[in-house]
Design an enzyme around this catalytic site. Structure first.
Site, PDB file in Angstrom:
ATOM      1  N   GLY A   1       4.386  -0.772 -92.350  1.00  0.00           N
ATOM      2  CA  GLY A   1       4.449  -1.933 -93.908  1.00  0.00           C
ATOM      3  C   GLY A   1       5.586  -1.062 -94.312  1.00  0.00           C
ATOM      4  O   GLY A   1       6.560   0.507 -94.376  1.00  0.00           O
TER       5      GLY A   1
ATOM      6  N   SER B   1       5.202   2.661 -86.491  1.00  0.00           N
ATOM      7  CA  SER B   1       5.967   2.482 -88.173  1.00  0.00           C
ATOM      8  C   SER B   1       4.377   3.757 -89.126  1.00  0.00           C
ATOM      9  O   SER B   1       3.758   4.681 -88.691  1.00  0.00           O
ATOM     10  CB  SER B   1       6.006   1.724 -88.742  1.00  0.00           C
ATOM     11  OG  SER B   1       6.775   1.833 -89.574  1.00  0.00           O
ATOM     12  N   MET B   2       4.435   3.141 -89.604  1.00  0.00           N
ATOM     13  CA  MET B   2       3.465   3.497 -91.092  1.00  0.00           C
ATOM     14  C   MET B   2       1.560   3.386 -90.501  1.00  0.00           C
ATOM     15  O   MET B   2       1.291   4.172 -91.307  1.00  0.00           O
ATOM     16  CB  MET B   2       3.329   2.439 -92.123  1.00  0.00           C
ATOM     17  CG  MET B   2       4.522   3.060 -93.022  1.00  0.00           C
ATOM     18  SD  MET B   2       4.719   4.712 -93.125  1.00  0.00           S
ATOM     19  CE  MET B   2       3.747   5.208 -94.136  1.00  0.00           C
TER      20      MET B   2
ATOM     21  N   HIS C   1       9.083   5.854 -85.870  1.00  0.00           N
ATOM     22  CA  HIS C   1      10.464   5.622 -85.582  1.00  0.00           C
ATOM     23  C   HIS C   1      10.675   6.339 -87.307  1.00  0.00           C
ATOM     24  O   HIS C   1       9.628   5.770 -88.227  1.00  0.00           O
ATOM     25  CB  HIS C   1      11.059   4.279 -85.863  1.00  0.00           C
ATOM     26  CG  HIS C   1      10.841   2.706 -86.666  1.00  0.00           C
ATOM     27  ND1 HIS C   1      10.718   1.839 -86.107  1.00  0.00           N
ATOM     28  CD2 HIS C   1      10.018   2.744 -87.451  1.00  0.00           C
ATOM     29  CE1 HIS C   1      10.271   0.884 -87.274  1.00  0.00           C
ATOM     30  NE2 HIS C   1       9.585   1.866 -88.073  1.00  0.00           N
TER      31      HIS C   1
ATOM     32  N   ASP D   1      13.166   3.212 -81.955  1.00  0.00           N
ATOM     33  CA  ASP D   1      11.323   2.948 -81.686  1.00  0.00           C
ATOM     34  C   ASP D   1      10.697   3.650 -80.294  1.00  0.00           C
ATOM     35  O   ASP D   1      11.416   3.701 -79.846  1.00  0.00           O
ATOM     36  CB  ASP D   1      11.592   1.134 -81.539  1.00  0.00           C
ATOM     37  CG  ASP D   1      11.919   0.634 -83.066  1.00  0.00           C
ATOM     38  OD1 ASP D   1      12.316   0.934 -83.728  1.00  0.00           O
ATOM     39  OD2 ASP D   1      11.733  -1.039 -82.968  1.00  0.00           O
TER      40      ASP D   1
END
Length: 205
Positions: free
Chosen positions: A71, A100-101, A125, A175
């Site tokens: 997000g 991610s986050m 990433h 990624d």
């Protein structure tokens, strides 16, 4: 948020009127969930709950279960920063996916208390943006800010995983998906759940 979540009145110091704060049975046990894409709303809800529970009892640890595709960067940093300043420990537990986050929040748990279920996946990433839609001047400003954010995130990952900064810089170019055991070897988590064959219970090793 579940339908019919009970609320309690809470008055902040200096405020005349109390506001109603969501508190359900899991919250009372200090169990919180990040089960969606991270945005300002869910980040603020979690921050508010963590602050409320800390004011109520700063000696009891918090447990944050994560199943999130990632997000927004700034709300994620806000949640991460609060976790570092709370007096009690925050356990982070990955179930499903922390990408991610989501992986940034996962690595932000108390070191030695970051866990993952055996079939969970973790992905890191670099932060991304939609500045390609902006005018040229805004493009340059946002690109510069994005580089600063990337540097900040990379340093945090390096500090909290023990993985060299140059390795992280290369890995975050794309990624990078990891199994729970790979995330443990990388330093993002500390323990992986394993099922006890005799009892069927889940232990963390």
């Amino acid at each position: 948020m579940p339908v019919g979540v009970p609320k309690v009145p809470f008055r902040s110091p200096g405020e005349e009127d109390a506001v109603w704060v969501d508190v359900n049975r899991l919250y009372r046990q200090r169990i919180l969930f990040l089960g969606q894409e991270l945005d300002s709303e869910i980040s603020n809800q979690l921050v508010g709950l963590m602050v409320y529970l800390t004011l109520e009892d700063k000696t009891k640890d918090l447990y944050l279960f994560i199943n999130s595709p990632g997000g927004w960067v700034i709300p994620g940093i806000a949640l991460y920063d609060l976790m570092q300043f709370l007096p009690q420990d925050v356990y982070t537990i990955c179930m499903g996916l922390a990408a991610s986050m989501g992986s940034f929040i996962l690595v932000g748990g108390e070191i030695t208390k970051r866990l993952a279920f055996p079939h969970a996946r973790v992905m890191i990433h670099q932060p991304s943006s939609s500045f390609y839609e902006a005018p040229a001047g805004e493009f340059l400003l946002e690109a510069e800010e994005l580089l600063k954010l990337r540097e900040t995130l990379t340093k945090v990952y390096a500090q909290r995983t023990g993985t060299p900064l140059w390795v992280l810089s290369e890995d975050m170019e794309r990624d990078v998906f990891m199994s729970a055991t790979e995330a443990q070897a990388y330093g993002i988590i500390d323990l992986v759940g394993v099922e006890n064959e005799n009892t069927g219970d889940l232990d963390f090793v």
